[in-house]
Motif scaffolding. Structure first.
Motif, short mmCIF file in Angstrom:
data_model
loop_
_atom_site.label_atom_id
_atom_site.label_comp_id
_atom_site.label_asym_id
_atom_site.label_seq_id
_atom_site.Cartn_x
_atom_site.Cartn_y
_atom_site.Cartn_z
N ALA A 203 0.82 -1.22 0.00
CA ALA A 203 0.00 0.00 0.00
C ALA A 203 0.85 1.26 0.00
CB ALA A 203 -0.93 0.00 1.21
N LEU A 204 2.08 1.18 0.55
CA LEU A 204 2.92 2.37 0.68
C LEU A 204 4.13 2.34 -0.25
CD1 LEU A 204 2.86 2.60 4.59
CD2 LEU A 204 1.61 4.05 2.99
N SER A 205 4.09 1.50 -1.26
CA SER A 205 5.22 1.40 -2.18
C SER A 205 5.48 2.73 -2.89
CB SER A 205 4.95 0.33 -3.24
OG SER A 205 5.94 0.37 -4.25
N PRO A 206 6.70 3.23 -2.87
CA PRO A 206 7.00 4.50 -3.57
C PRO A 206 6.81 4.40 -5.07
CG PRO A 206 8.75 3.90 -2.02
CD PRO A 206 7.86 2.70 -2.15
N TRP A 207 6.83 3.18 -5.61
CA TRP A 207 6.66 3.02 -7.06
C TRP A 207 5.19 3.04 -7.46
CZ3 TRP A 207 10.52 -0.62 -5.06
CH2 TRP A 207 11.83 -0.20 -5.34
N SER A 208 4.34 2.40 -6.69
CA SER A 208 2.92 2.35 -7.07
C SER A 208 2.08 3.40 -6.35
CB SER A 208 2.35 0.95 -6.77
OG SER A 208 2.51 0.61 -5.41
N ASN A 209 2.51 3.87 -5.17
CA ASN A 209 1.76 4.87 -4.41
C ASN A 209 2.71 5.94 -3.87
OD1 ASN A 209 -1.00 3.61 -4.39
ND2 ASN A 209 0.13 1.96 -3.38
N PRO A 210 3.36 6.71 -4.74
CA PRO A 210 4.37 7.66 -4.27
C PRO A 210 3.83 8.72 -3.31
CG PRO A 210 3.81 8.05 -6.59
CD PRO A 210 3.19 6.75 -6.22
N ASP A 211 2.61 9.21 -3.54
CA ASP A 211 2.07 10.24 -2.66
C ASP A 211 1.82 9.69 -1.25
OD1 ASP A 211 2.16 12.13 -4.66
OD2 ASP A 211 0.10 11.78 -5.31
N ARG A 212 1.29 8.48 -1.18
CA ARG A 212 1.06 7.86 0.14
C ARG A 212 2.38 7.60 0.84
NH1 ARG A 212 -3.19 3.06 0.43
NH2 ARG A 212 -2.72 3.43 2.62
N ALA A 213 3.38 7.17 0.07
CA ALA A 213 4.70 6.91 0.66
C ALA A 213 5.29 8.18 1.26
CB ALA A 213 5.63 6.32 -0.39
N VAL A 214 5.12 9.30 0.56
CA VAL A 214 5.65 10.58 1.06
C VAL A 214 4.88 11.03 2.30
CG1 VAL A 214 5.92 13.03 0.52
CG2 VAL A 214 6.59 11.30 -1.16
N ARG A 215 3.55 10.89 2.27
CA ARG A 215 2.77 11.27 3.45
C ARG A 215 3.16 10.43 4.66
NH1 ARG A 215 -1.54 11.55 -0.29
NH2 ARG A 215 -2.35 9.54 0.41
N ARG A 216 3.40 9.16 4.45
CA ARG A 216 3.83 8.29 5.54
C ARG A 216 5.20 8.72 6.05
NH1 ARG A 216 3.00 5.26 9.99
NH2 ARG A 216 4.51 3.56 10.15
N SER A 217 6.08 9.16 5.15
CA SER A 217 7.40 9.62 5.58
C SER A 217 7.30 10.83 6.50
CB SER A 217 8.28 9.93 4.37
OG SER A 217 7.91 11.17 3.76
N HIS A 218 6.29 11.66 6.30
CA HIS A 218 6.08 12.81 7.18
C HIS A 218 5.71 12.35 8.59
CE1 HIS A 218 5.10 15.43 3.40
NE2 HIS A 218 6.36 15.06 3.46
N THR A 219 4.95 11.28 8.67
CA THR A 219 4.63 10.70 9.99
C THR A 219 5.90 10.19 10.67
OG1 THR A 219 2.43 10.03 9.23
CG2 THR A 219 3.30 8.91 11.19
N VAL A 220 6.79 9.56 9.88
CA VAL A 220 8.05 9.07 10.42
C VAL A 220 8.88 10.24 10.97
CG1 VAL A 220 10.23 7.93 9.86
CG2 VAL A 220 8.09 7.08 8.87
N LEU A 221 8.96 11.31 10.21
CA LEU A 221 9.72 12.48 10.65
C LEU A 221 9.12 13.10 11.92
CD1 LEU A 221 10.24 14.04 7.11
CD2 LEU A 221 12.04 13.09 8.56
#
Length: 524
Positions: A203-221
């Motif tokens: 679901a969070l793959s940067p290749w298939s869902n880049p926007d979701r992956a970036v939003r999740r990275s903001h949670t990590v930060l």
């Protein structure tokens, strides 16, 4: 003297002693396995149908020491996956209590409490099945790991084995595939993306869902800032620097690339994204048949001469449902999209046997006559009239003759006689689902994948039995114990008599009908 209380006490002592012995042997076995981890971790190996080793689960695997992984990535993973990693002994009691309380409030499992050590234990030694037995083993193994390895060793093993989408295991190959750089050179923003993927790789793959992956990275930060691993300024800077992702490129060799990835996905479907070492997966694919399939697709595309044309091929054993070969496209290196399993196209006349099988099941015979074909009335709201490939149309045809010449008008007339819904039901029972209830159904205007269509045909030579597709026969763990046994599964869908008649009619199509061209390729 014998008394029941004494007998019960003795029985309980025997049971306790036996349980203790089993627990001791189990712990000793896994303690030895954990001690071997210091020498490195193995890989799951897939075997072809001839029993020979064929390929590994992770052909791009690259392990690196913890010192070769960016501190940003190490801290990000710990922050978002297990922020008390350096303080617990393998099981986070506080986290377990919090998750239990929340799950009780919600009356369903909405939060887990697995530590990094527990996740590593599952990845290395267990399946991904959601059972209490597995959770107990996972917890016990986590304690054993913590006893024999120090925290940095556990973290290093975890970062080298974790599944990160796109068939990539480990942070080093992920960094190279996603950013074109080694893991030691990752920036804070880049590291946060990789750390965020762990929660849900697909679901969070940067290749298939880049926007979701970036939003999740903001949670990590945000988690890193809350735990004082980074400053508010560093968080803001990383959020404002959206990483650039390299496009996904399949790295496997072109030969057998589609079927290998399909088998890996079947393994993941059974055991999750975890990656146990030294397991053996026995498959049904026959190397000689697979090689012949690759050549057939390659030669067929070359013969047609269209540069961007794609093709797919799938072969099953109709008696067992064993997948013998699969080719999903022209070149796996150029496109990893598997057209054999995912590409839905109109089957056209290949759908007609399901229509004729339905008619035979409902009392028709191969010599039943369809009449009035030369002057069919318009059908449907759009007043559609089926046409044949050739202008001439006989007014009467038997079912055998109509299928032999793939007569469109005869097929539609037959569908009108028996109704489209029984045909849809027959196709669905054979595995070709989602067909439209329209007059042109008889001509194959619905959609189907080559995989489903081919497997559906297996019921004819198999005496009317529909077989379940099978590509993994069994899986053995590192100790040789069976963790998956996948026997042949079949169910009756059509009668043996109808299946026999359909085989006879289809043989006529090849011998003297519209399929005679394939005889030059050895098909009989």
């Amino acid at each position: 003297p014998f008394t029941w209380p004494n007998a019960v006490a003795v029985a309980l002592l025997v049971m306790l002693g036996a349980s203790a012995a089993v627990a001791f042997v189990w712990a000793a076995r896994y303690s030895l396995a954990i001690s071997r981890l210091r020498r490195g971790v193995g890989d799951t190996v897939f075997y072809s149908a001839d029993g020979k080793p064929w390929f590994r689960m992770d052909e791009q695997h690259e392990e690196v020491p913890l010192s070769a992984i960016s501190p940003h990535l190490r801290r990000a993973v710990v922050a978002v996956e297990d922020h008390r990693f350096y303080y617990h002994g393998g099981i986070d009691v506080i986290g377990v209590g919090r998750a239990a309380s929340k799950n009780l409030r919600e009356r369903e499992v909405v939060e887990g409490a697995s530590t990094l050590t527990q996740q590593l234990a599952r990845t290395l030694f267990l399946s991904n099945s959601r059972t209490w037995g597995r959770k107990v083993k996972e917890a016990a193994l986590a304690l054993l790991l913590e006893q024999q390895l120090h925290k940095d060793q556990i973290l290093e093993l975890y970062l080298n084995r974790v599944y990160l989408s796109g068939g990539v295991y480990g942070v080093q190959p992920m960094a190279r595939r996603l950013y074109g750089k080694p893991a030691r050179e990752l920036t804070l923003a880049e590291a946060a993306v990789i750390a965020g993927v762990i929660q849900a790789p697909s679901a969070l793959s940067p290749w298939s869902n880049p926007d979701r992956a970036v939003r999740r990275s903001h949670t990590v930060l945000e988690r890193m800032r809350e735990q004082k691993l980074i400053s508010r300024e560093e968080e803001a800077s990383a959020v404002n620097r959206r990483p650039t992702f390299r496009p996904f490129v399949a790295t496997a060799e072109a030969r057998s690339g589609y079927v290998r990835e399909y088998l890996r996905q079947q393994f993941r479907n059974e055991f999750g994204g975890d990656h146990p070492p030294d397991w053996q997966a026995r498959t049904t694919v026959v190397p000689q048949v697979q090689e012949a399939a690759e050549r057939a697709v390659e030669n067929g595309l070359r013969r047609l001469g269209f540069r961007n044309l794609e093709a797919a091929l799938v072969a099953f054993d109709p008696r067992t449902g064993n997948l013998l070969a699969m080719v999903g496209g022209r070149d796996y290196r150029l496109s990893a999209y598997n057209r054999a399993t995912k590409s839905k196209r109109q089957p056209g006349s290949a759908f007609k046997p399901f229509l004729y099988a339905t008619a035979l099941e409902r009392g028709f015979s191969p010599v039943s006559v369809l009449s009035g074909l030369a002057s069919m009335p318009p059908l449907g709201r759009d007043e559609w009239i089926p046409r044949n490939a050739h202008a001439a149309t006989a007014d009467e045809l038997t079912l055998r003759a109509a299928l032999l010449e793939s007569n469109n008008r005869a097929s539609v007339a037959l569908a009108q006689k028996i109704g489209t819904r029984p045909v849809i039901r027959m196709a669905s029972d054979l595995g070709v689902t989602g067909q439209p209830d329209v007059p042109s159904l008889a001509l194959g205007t619905g959609l189907a994948t080559p995989f489903a269509l081919t497997l559906a045909y297996a019921a004819f030579p198999n005496g009317g039995l529909r077989v379940k597709a099978r590509s993994l026969v069994s899986v053995l763990d590192a100790d040789g114990a069976s963790v998956l046994d996948n026997p042949v599964s079949s169910e009756r869908v059509i009668s043996a008599e109808t299946a026999f008649q359909m085989v006879s009619m289809l043989q006529d199509v090849i011998a003297r009908g519209t399929g005679t061209a394939v005889r030059q390729w050895g098909v009989r």
